[in-house]
Motif scaffolding. Structure first.
Motif, short mmCIF file in Angstrom:
data_model
loop_
_atom_site.label_atom_id
_atom_site.label_comp_id
_atom_site.label_asym_id
_atom_site.label_seq_id
_atom_site.Cartn_x
_atom_site.Cartn_y
_atom_site.Cartn_z
N LEU A 149 -13.61 0.48 0.35
CA LEU A 149 -12.89 1.61 -0.23
C LEU A 149 -11.90 2.21 0.77
CD1 LEU A 149 -15.87 3.35 -2.08
CD2 LEU A 149 -14.18 1.78 -3.03
N SER A 150 -12.31 2.29 2.02
CA SER A 150 -11.42 2.83 3.05
C SER A 150 -10.20 1.94 3.26
CB SER A 150 -12.17 2.99 4.37
OG SER A 150 -13.31 3.81 4.21
N TYR A 151 -10.43 0.63 3.36
CA TYR A 151 -9.33 -0.30 3.56
C TYR A 151 -8.40 -0.35 2.34
CZ TYR A 151 -11.94 -2.00 7.60
OH TYR A 151 -12.60 -2.10 8.80
N THR A 152 -8.96 -0.16 1.16
CA THR A 152 -8.12 -0.12 -0.04
C THR A 152 -7.12 1.03 0.03
OG1 THR A 152 -9.88 -1.11 -1.40
CG2 THR A 152 -8.16 0.12 -2.55
N VAL A 153 -7.58 2.18 0.49
CA VAL A 153 -6.68 3.33 0.64
C VAL A 153 -5.62 3.04 1.70
CG1 VAL A 153 -6.55 5.77 1.29
CG2 VAL A 153 -8.43 4.96 -0.14
N LEU A 154 -6.01 2.45 2.82
CA LEU A 154 -5.05 2.15 3.88
C LEU A 154 -4.02 1.12 3.44
CD1 LEU A 154 -7.33 1.99 7.06
CD2 LEU A 154 -5.92 3.90 6.27
N ALA A 155 -4.42 0.20 2.56
CA ALA A 155 -3.52 -0.88 2.14
C ALA A 155 -2.57 -0.46 1.04
CB ALA A 155 -4.33 -2.08 1.68
N LEU A 156 -2.79 0.68 0.41
CA LEU A 156 -1.97 1.10 -0.73
C LEU A 156 -0.46 1.13 -0.41
CD1 LEU A 156 -4.06 3.94 -2.42
CD2 LEU A 156 -3.49 1.69 -3.36
N PRO A 157 -0.01 1.72 0.71
CA PRO A 157 1.44 1.75 0.95
C PRO A 157 2.07 0.36 1.05
CG PRO A 157 0.28 3.27 2.40
CD PRO A 157 -0.76 2.44 1.75
N PHE A 158 1.39 -0.57 1.72
CA PHE A 158 1.95 -1.91 1.91
C PHE A 158 1.96 -2.69 0.60
CE2 PHE A 158 -0.43 -0.51 5.68
CZ PHE A 158 0.62 -0.36 6.56
N VAL A 159 0.88 -2.57 -0.16
CA VAL A 159 0.82 -3.27 -1.45
C VAL A 159 1.85 -2.69 -2.41
CG1 VAL A 159 -0.66 -3.74 -3.44
CG2 VAL A 159 -1.60 -3.89 -1.13
N PHE A 160 1.99 -1.37 -2.41
CA PHE A 160 2.96 -0.72 -3.30
C PHE A 160 4.37 -1.20 -3.02
CE2 PHE A 160 6.03 2.65 -4.09
CZ PHE A 160 5.83 2.90 -5.43
N ARG A 161 4.78 -1.20 -1.75
CA ARG A 161 6.14 -1.61 -1.41
C ARG A 161 6.39 -3.08 -1.74
NH1 ARG A 161 8.96 2.62 -2.02
NH2 ARG A 161 8.36 4.37 -0.65
N SER A 162 5.41 -3.93 -1.49
CA SER A 162 5.58 -5.35 -1.78
C SER A 162 5.74 -5.59 -3.28
CB SER A 162 4.38 -6.13 -1.24
OG SER A 162 4.51 -7.51 -1.53
N LEU A 163 4.88 -4.96 -4.08
CA LEU A 163 4.96 -5.13 -5.52
C LEU A 163 6.18 -4.44 -6.11
CD1 LEU A 163 1.22 -4.69 -6.54
CD2 LEU A 163 2.52 -6.81 -6.30
N ASP A 164 6.57 -3.33 -5.53
CA ASP A 164 7.74 -2.61 -6.04
C ASP A 164 9.00 -3.46 -5.92
OD1 ASP A 164 9.01 -0.09 -7.01
OD2 ASP A 164 9.98 -0.15 -5.05
N SER A 165 9.15 -4.15 -4.79
CA SER A 165 10.32 -5.01 -4.62
C SER A 165 10.28 -6.18 -5.61
CB SER A 165 10.38 -5.53 -3.19
OG SER A 165 9.24 -6.32 -2.89
N GLY A 166 9.08 -6.70 -5.88
CA GLY A 166 8.97 -7.79 -6.84
C GLY A 166 9.25 -7.35 -8.26
N LEU A 167 8.78 -6.18 -8.64
CA LEU A 167 9.01 -5.67 -10.00
C LEU A 167 10.47 -5.29 -10.22
CD1 LEU A 167 5.79 -3.51 -10.47
CD2 LEU A 167 6.40 -5.57 -11.73
N ARG A 168 11.16 -4.86 -9.16
CA ARG A 168 12.58 -4.53 -9.31
C ARG A 168 13.43 -5.78 -9.56
NH1 ARG A 168 14.06 0.62 -7.62
NH2 ARG A 168 12.40 1.81 -6.58
N ALA A 169 12.90 -6.93 -9.16
CA ALA A 169 13.68 -8.17 -9.30
C ALA A 169 13.55 -8.79 -10.69
CB ALA A 169 13.23 -9.18 -8.25
N ILE A 170 12.65 -8.30 -11.53
CA ILE A 170 12.48 -8.86 -12.87
C ILE A 170 12.63 -7.75 -13.91
CG2 ILE A 170 10.96 -10.70 -12.06
CD1 ILE A 170 8.59 -9.13 -13.10
#
Length: 274
Positions: A149-170
């Motif tokens: 649970l702790s690592y999930t919270v820490l990973a949120l910013p990196f996962v969000f930015r990675s997916l955001d760039s992918g979703l903007r491309a489609i």
């Protein structure tokens, strides 16, 4: 014009050389430290002792297990939320972005202090309630859910930015509408239409989460769980060369994974363009 281009290339090469030296010098010095033993000369014993070192397989296995669980959980939380925001734009998108990037401004020591306070509520105040067993279960040393649970919270910013760039491309709304008109369910739209187009973004998010879990020390150490980074620091007190050798090996594996991910993303992009 040609002279200007040549001068620009020289400056670019000089800057890259300086930065390369800045990053390579500590790595070379660390490698020399692991193989150059006073009185014995050059030896690779530190690397030969890695697999047989007490606690190595347990610490690495636990960190890899935590990484897999964290990747699954964070993607299961973020992907549907971001797809829903793309389908229905509004203020909810800004709220999700703030929530996902908020861990960047919270110091890890403050974050783990809050987690430790919550986990101490079990033994102190909830011993007579059914929640007491839950607090014990999330702190099981064999698989500490509290760390996931702790690592999930820490990973949120990196996962969000990675997916955001992918979703903007489609074009998510158009793809979703076309699939729905063909009779696909919402689950089929997500799994068979959107996720294949997000392959490189998902791989990037997974890699960043893996690197974060394999390198995180503060939270695991304060919560007294012996993950791979904690084991490296622990063994450094008695086997300094072994700990440095393990660190270099883990860094090399991380680089190889990054190169594999980069080449896979490039191949996927080329295939989609063709």
């Amino acid at each position: 014009m040609a002279a200007l281009t040549r001068r620009t290339r020289v400056w670019h090469g000089l800057v890259l050389a300086v930065f390369g030296l800045y990053f390579a010098a500590p790595l070379v010095a660390s490698f020399v430290f692991t193989v150059d033993v006073p009185g014995q000369g050059l030896t690779g014993q530190a690397y030969a002792d890695i697999l047989s070192a007490p606690g190595f397989t347990d610490g690495l296995g636990l960190s890899l297990l935590l990484a897999v669980a964290t990747i699954v959980l964070v993607l299961a939380l973020v992907v549907p939320a971001m797809v829903a925001v793309r389908l229905r734009p509004g203020r909810l998108g800004s709220v999700i972005e703030v929530l996902c990037t908020l861990p960047l401004v919270v110091p890890p020591i403050a974050f783990v202090a809050g987690i430790g306070s919550i986990l101490r509520l079990g033994p102190e105040r909830l011993s007579d309630t059914p929640l007491y067993q839950t607090f014990l279960a999330v702190q099981d040393e064999r698989f500490p859910v509290a760390l996931v649970l702790s690592y999930t919270v820490l990973a949120l910013p990196f996962v969000f930015r990675s997916l955001d760039s992918g979703l903007r491309a489609i074009d998510v709304p158009t793809l979703t509408e076309a699939a729905r008109n063909c009779g696909a369910s919402w689950w089929q739209v997500l799994v068979r239409v959107l996720l294949p187009n997000l392959r490189s973004s998902l791989a990037g998010a997974a890699f960043l989460t893996l690197a974060l879990v394999l390198g995180e020390y503060t939270i695991a150490r304060i919560l007294t769980f012996e993950t791979f980074p904690v084991w490296i620091v622990k063994v450094s007190g008695s086997e300094a060369r072994l700990s440095v050798a393990v660190s270099l090996l883990s860094l090399l594996i991380t680089w190889l994974l990054l190169l594999a991910l980069s080449s896979a993303g490039t191949r996927a992009k080329t295939a989609s363009e063709e």
